[in-house]
Design an enzyme around this catalytic site. Structure first.
Site, PDB file in Angstrom:
ATOM      1  N   CYS A 112       0.834  -1.211   0.000  1.00 15.33           N
ATOM      2  CA  CYS A 112       0.000   0.000   0.000  1.00 15.33           C
ATOM      3  C   CYS A 112       0.866   1.257   0.000  1.00 15.33           C
ATOM      4  O   CYS A 112       1.821   1.365   0.762  1.00 15.33           O
ATOM      5  CB  CYS A 112      -0.931   0.006   1.212  1.00 15.33           C
ATOM      6  SG  CYS A 112      -1.951   1.487   1.334  1.00 15.33           S
ATOM      7  N   CYS A 171       3.250  23.228   4.757  1.00 19.83           N
ATOM      8  CA  CYS A 171       3.105  21.792   4.479  1.00 19.83           C
ATOM      9  C   CYS A 171       4.145  21.318   3.461  1.00 19.83           C
ATOM     10  O   CYS A 171       4.051  20.208   2.962  1.00 19.83           O
ATOM     11  CB  CYS A 171       1.693  21.481   3.981  1.00 19.83           C
ATOM     12  SG  CYS A 171       1.232  22.333   2.466  1.00 19.83           S
TER      13      CYS A 171
END
Length: 447
Positions: A89, A403
C-alpha cells in the site's frame, strides 16, 4: 529495420539476482538510498545505515530502483510495521521506522531545506509537536475499483508507485470508523448495480460523526440507493452521493448531517462540509493552533492578518485574543463558511475577503492597512508572490505554517535575506506519521 527499432525500444532486462549494498540515507519518498558502481539506487523497505541485498525493480538513466531482499545489518530504528499491507500500500512509507526517529528525520529535512534553499538557520528549534501515530487520519480519499480479474471490488489507497488500488482489508492510520471497514465497503459496493461506476469514497470525520461521500459516475438505481441507505443506518455512518463536481453533493442518509470539530482551549467550534479542506490530524491541530498563538505574542490591541485562512481554523482563535482580525482566502465556499463559523462563535471582530493570493493582491483594500502580526498557512506552492508585499504591512511578527519545507525555505530566504526579518524559531509537527510529509511552523521577527 523494424526489428532493429523494436530491439532498441525494448527495455533492458533487469538482473534477477540479489545485489548487496550499504544504505547511506533516505530519499524524499522514504526509500533507502545506496550506490552500486557509482549509480544511485532507491530501495523500498531499507533504512539509513543498513547493509542489505536488493532485487532490481526498475532502471533509469540516472538511478535504479529495487526492493529489499535480505537484511544483513539492521538499523537500530527498524520496527515491525503494524499494517499487514505495508509492503504494497502506498498510503504509508515509513512504518518500518521508529515513530520517534521519523519525526527527528523530518526535523532534519526542514533544517536541510532552510540551509540549502533559503540560506538561513533558525535561531532556536521548536520542540516537535507529536500525537497519536495510529488511527489519526480524519480525512482521506479512497480509490474504488471493480477488478474483473480478481472477481471483486477493491477499496483503499494506491499501491506504492503504481496506479492500481492496493488489495487491503483495513487501514491502521485511518480513523477506525472507516479504517476497520475497508473490506466491508468493498463487499457493499460489489453487490451494487453500479459496482463498476463508483470511482472513489471521500472520508471526513468530525468530533462525533463520520461521513462517506460516494463518487458515483452515473445516477444510482433505486435498488442501490436502498443498499447504501441500509448500510448507513446499520453502521451510523452518514452517506452522501456526488454524481458531478463538488456542488453536486447530495445527502442520502440521514435527513440532516453537521460535521464539526472543536478547539476546546480556545472555545471554538468549526463546522465544515465533507469536501472542505480541514487538517488531517485533529490531535496535532489542537496543539498547532495554541503554538501559533503563543509565537504571535498576541495583545488585546493587535490587528492581525490571517492569509490562506480557510474555514478560520486560526482566524477565530486569534480573534478571541485581539482587537481585530482580517482573514483572506481564495475559495468562496470556505470564506462563506468561515463567516458563518465566526457568527456562530459570537465573534464580531473578524472580516473575511475572497482573494486569489497567488495573483495580484497588493491593490486590495485590506493590503492598505497596518497589521501588528501576520499568520500565513499557504498550500504546497508557498507564498512567494506575497513576500515582497508583506514588508509594507509593518508586522512585528510573522508565523508561517507550512506543508512543504522547500517552499517554506524559499520564502524564508526572502524574508530574512531581503525583507528585514530574523528567523527566530522553526520546528516540525507530526501531522502525517509513517509518511515523509513534513509539516512545520516558523517564526519571523522584524529586525
Amino acid at each position: 529495420d523494424c526489428y532493429a527499432m523494436n530491439r532498441r525500444r525494448r527495455k533492458p532486462r533487469l538482473p534477477n539476482y540479489p545485489v548487496r549494498v550499504c544504505i547511506e540515507g533516505l530519499s524524499h519518498d522514504g526509500r533507502g538510498v545506496g550506490h552500486v558502481d557509482g549509480k544511485a539506487v532507491f530501495v523500498d523497505g531499507a533504512l539509513a545505515g543498513e547493509e542489505i541485498s536488493f532485487l532490481y525493480t526498475g532502471r533509469a538513466r540516472k538511478h535504479d530502483e529495487g526492493r529489499l531482499c535480505e537484511l544483513f545489518r539492521a538499523s537500530p530504528h527498524r520496527v515491525e510495521p503494524k499494517c499487514a499491507h505495508f509492503d504494497i500500500c502506498g498510503g504509508c512509507s515509513l512504518q518500518h521506522q521508529d515513530a520517534g526517529e521519523q519525526i527527528l528525520a523530518k526535523q532534519q529535512t526542514l533544517l536541510d531545506n532552510l540551509h540549502r534553499i533559503g540560506k538561513v538557520e533558525p535561531e532556536a528549534l521548536l520542540e516537535p509537536l507529536t500525537g497519536p501515530v495510529w488511527a489519526y487520519r480524519n480525512k482521506a480519499r479512497l480509490g474504488v475499483k471493480d477488478v474483473k480479474k480478481k472477481g471483486r471490488v477493491l477499496v483503499g489507497f494506491r499501491e506504492k508507485r503504481k496506479p492500481y488500488i492496493a488489495d487491503i482489508q483495513r487501514c491502521e492510520v485511518l480513523h477506525p470508523s472507516v479504517g476497520e471497514r475497508l473490506h466491508e465497503l468493498a463487499e457493499l459496493i460489489s453487490h451494487m448495480n453500479a459496482r463498476a461506476r463508483i470511482a472513489q469514497i471521500e472520508v471526513a470525520v468530525g468530533d462525533d460523526i463520520t461521513v462517506l461521500v460516494f463518487r458515483n459516475l452515473d445516477p444510482l438505481s433505486a435498488e442501490d440507493r436502498v443498499r447504501l441507505t441500509e448500510y448507513a443506518q446499520r453502521t451510523g455512518l452518514h452517506v452522501y452521493l456526488q454524481p458531478g463536481g463538488p456542488d453536486s453533493i447530495e445527502l442520502l442518509w440521514p435527513e440532516a448531517s453537521t460535521l464539526y470539530y472543536r478547539l476546546p482551549d480556545q472555545n471554538i467550534e468549526v463546522q465544515f462540509q465533507p469536501t472542505d479542506f480541514t487538517q488531517v490530524n485533529p490531535a496535532i491541530n489542537r496543539s498547532m493552533v495554541p503554538q501559533a498563538l503563543e509565537l504571535l505574542e498576541l495583545e488585546e490591541s493587535d490587528t492581525v492578518l490571517d492569509l490562506f485562512c480557510g474555514l478560520g481554523n486560526f482566524t477565530m482563535p486569534i480573534a478571541r485574543k485581539v482587537a481585530a482580525v482580517v482573514g483572506v482566502e481564495g475559495d468562496t465556499g470556505l470564506v462563506q463558511r468561515a463567516r458563518e463559523n465566526s457568527q456562530r462563535n459570537g465573534l464580531d471582530n473578524v472580516e473575511y475577503h475572497v482573494v486569489d493570493l497567488s495573483g495580484e493582491s497588493c491593490k486590495q483594500s485590506w493590503m492598505q492597512q497596518h497589521y501588528d502580526k501576520i499568520l500565513i498557512d499557504p498550500p504546497r506552492s508557498g507564498a512567494q508572490e506575497l513576500m515582497p508585499n508583506l514588508v509594507d504591512l509593518g508586522a512585528a511578527r510573522i508565523v508561517y505554517v507550512s506543508c512543504h519545507p522547500a517552499s517554506l525555505a524559499r520564502d524564508a530566504g526572502m524574508l530574512v535575506n531581503d525583507l528585514g526579518y530574523r528567523l527566530t524559531a522553526a520546528g516540525v509537527m507530526d501531522m502525517f506519521p509513517h509518511t515523509t510529509h513534513v509539516e512545520s511552523m516558523a517564526l519571523f521577527v522584524r529586525v
